[in-house]
Scaffold this motif. Structure first.
Motif, PDB file in Angstrom:
ATOM      1  N   HIS A  26       0.830  -1.206   0.000  1.00 24.86           N
ATOM      2  CA  HIS A  26       0.000   0.000   0.000  1.00 24.86           C
ATOM      3  C   HIS A  26       0.866   1.258   0.000  1.00 24.86           C
ATOM      4  CE1 HIS A  26      -2.335  -3.250   1.974  1.00 24.86           C
ATOM      5  NE2 HIS A  26      -3.304  -2.817   1.208  1.00 24.86           N
ATOM      6  N   ASP A  40      -3.297   0.480  -3.995  1.00 21.35           N
ATOM      7  CA  ASP A  40      -3.495  -0.938  -3.737  1.00 21.35           C
ATOM      8  C   ASP A  40      -3.934  -1.618  -5.028  1.00 21.35           C
ATOM      9  OD1 ASP A  40      -4.047  -3.406  -2.692  1.00 21.35           O
ATOM     10  OD2 ASP A  40      -5.334  -2.677  -1.073  1.00 21.35           O
ATOM     11  N   HIS A  50     -12.015  -5.478   0.703  1.00 22.89           N
ATOM     12  CA  HIS A  50     -11.321  -5.869   1.925  1.00 22.89           C
ATOM     13  C   HIS A  50     -11.072  -4.627   2.762  1.00 22.89           C
ATOM     14  CE1 HIS A  50      -8.022  -4.776  -0.802  1.00 22.89           C
ATOM     15  NE2 HIS A  50      -7.251  -4.586   0.262  1.00 22.89           N
ATOM     16  N   HIS A  95      -8.805  -2.244   5.724  1.00 22.43           N
ATOM     17  CA  HIS A  95      -7.430  -1.859   5.985  1.00 22.43           C
ATOM     18  C   HIS A  95      -7.255  -1.377   7.419  1.00 22.43           C
ATOM     19  CE1 HIS A  95      -7.534  -1.522   1.531  1.00 22.43           C
ATOM     20  NE2 HIS A  95      -6.387  -2.148   1.685  1.00 22.43           N
ATOM     21  N   ASP A 130      -3.917  -5.496   5.367  1.00 26.60           N
ATOM     22  CA  ASP A 130      -5.240  -5.908   4.912  1.00 26.60           C
ATOM     23  C   ASP A 130      -5.914  -6.792   5.937  1.00 26.60           C
ATOM     24  OD1 ASP A 130      -5.051  -4.800   2.313  1.00 26.60           O
ATOM     25  OD2 ASP A 130      -3.808  -6.506   1.671  1.00 26.60           O
TER      26      ASP A 130
END
Ligand SMILES: [Mn+2]
Ligand SMILES: [Mn+2]
Ligand SMILES: [Zn+2]
Ligand SMILES: [Zn+2]
Lengths: 139, 139
Positions: free
Chosen positions: A34, A82, A88, A90, A101
Motif C-alpha cells: 500500500h 493498492d 477488503h 485496511h 489488509d
DNA sequence: CATAAATTTGTAATCATTTCATTTATTAAT
DNA sequence: ATTAATAAATGAAATGATTACAAATTTATG
C-alpha cells in the motif's frame, strides 16, 4: 504474476501495457505494501532509468480510473495505492505507519438503506496500533 | 444545543470553552454538513470579526485530539469535520460533493480478527452518486 | 491593576499533487 | 525502413491544503 500476466491483465482492463506501467503494476502486486507515490518512486528509481515522479502520478491515476488499482484515503496528507481491488478492509498503525489488509466477507459489509443512490466504492478502515508496535511499547 | 450546552459539553471533555471554540462547535453541530476548514471559514468570517483560518485549524485539531470531533478522510485533498463522534457511516456524492450520514448498528460493523491490535478508530464510507444527482442526470 | 499563561493572528514554509509545454517513445502509413 | 501522427514521459512551475512560528491579543491569576 510475471510480466506476461501483468501485461495481459492490464490489456484486458483497457490499459496499454507499456513498460513503465507494467513495472509499476508489478511493484504494486509483488510488494503489496500500500505504498505512497514517494515510496514507489524511491524504490523504482534505481530500477528504471530516468523515471519521473509525474509519470508515477499519471500511471496511478490511470490505474484507478481503469479499476486496476484502488486509491486509499486513510490519512489526510497522503494517498496509498493498492492493486487488490477486491472488497477488503485496511488497518493503519499510527506508530509504524504500515497498512495491513484484513478480509471481510462481502455479506459482512453493512449495506445502508440509501434509496436511489448509486454506490461505486466501499471503504472500511481502522486506525490504531498494530500488535508488533503494541508489544514494543509495553516492553 | 445552545451556547450553554456546548460550553458544558466542551468543558466536560477537557476543552476550555472559549468564544471561538464555542462558535465553531456550534457551527458543526447545527449545520451537520461535514464541512472543510474553508467552508467553516467562509461562513463564520461574517459572524466573527477578524477570524483567522489558522485558528480554525488549531481549534479543529484540538477538537479531534479531545474526541469531540472526527476528522474524515474521504477525498485525498481535503479533511471534513464531524461533531457526531458516534459510530456511523458516510456517503460522499461525486457530483454535488455533499456528505451524508447513514446509521450502522454497532453489531453490524465487521470486527476483524486482528489479535493483539489496539483499534482506536473505525471508518466506513461509500462513494457514488446521490439520488438527487442521479435523478438530475437521468432527466 | 499587574503579571503570567494561553490563545489568536498573519505570514511564510512545507509538502503532496496537478498543470503544462517540451521531449521522447510508440504506432500507423507510405 | 522512413516518415508522419499519436500517445506517453519528463521536469519545471503552479496550486492548494495544512503547519510552523513569531508577534500581538486575550484570558486567567495574584
Ligand atoms: Mn489492501
Ligand atoms: Mn457524520
Ligand atoms: Zn505498527
Ligand atoms: Zn449529489
Amino acid at each position: 504474476m510475471d510480466q506476461q500476466q501483468i501485461s495481459a491483465y492490464l490489456l484486458k482492463n483497457g490499459v496499454r501495457p507499456l513498460q513503465k506501467r507494467v513495472k509499476i503494476m508489478n511493484y504494486l502486486v509483488s510488494k503489496r505494501n500500500h505504498p505512497t507515490v514517494d515510496m514507489i518512486y524511491s524504490d523504482l528509481i534505481h530500477e528504471i532509468n530516468g523515471l519521473s515522479k509525474t509519470t508515477i502520478y499519471n500511471v496511478l491515476n490511470l490505474f484507478v480510473e481503469s479499476n486496476v488499482a484502488l486509491a486509499l484515503n486513510i490519512e489526510g496528507n497522503e494517498i496509498r495505492y493498492d492493486a487488490d481491488t477486491s472488497a477488503h478492509g485496511h488497518f493503519k498503525c499510527k506508530i509504524c505507519t504500515g497498512i495491513i489488509d484484513f478480509r471481510i466477507k462481502k455479506e459482512e459489509m453493512p449495506v445502508p438503506m440509501l434509496e436511489g443512490f448509486r454506490i461505486d466504492e466501499q471503504h472500511y478502515y481502522l486506525k490504531g496500533v498494530c500488535s508488533f508496535c503494541a508489544n514494543k511499547i509495553e516492553a
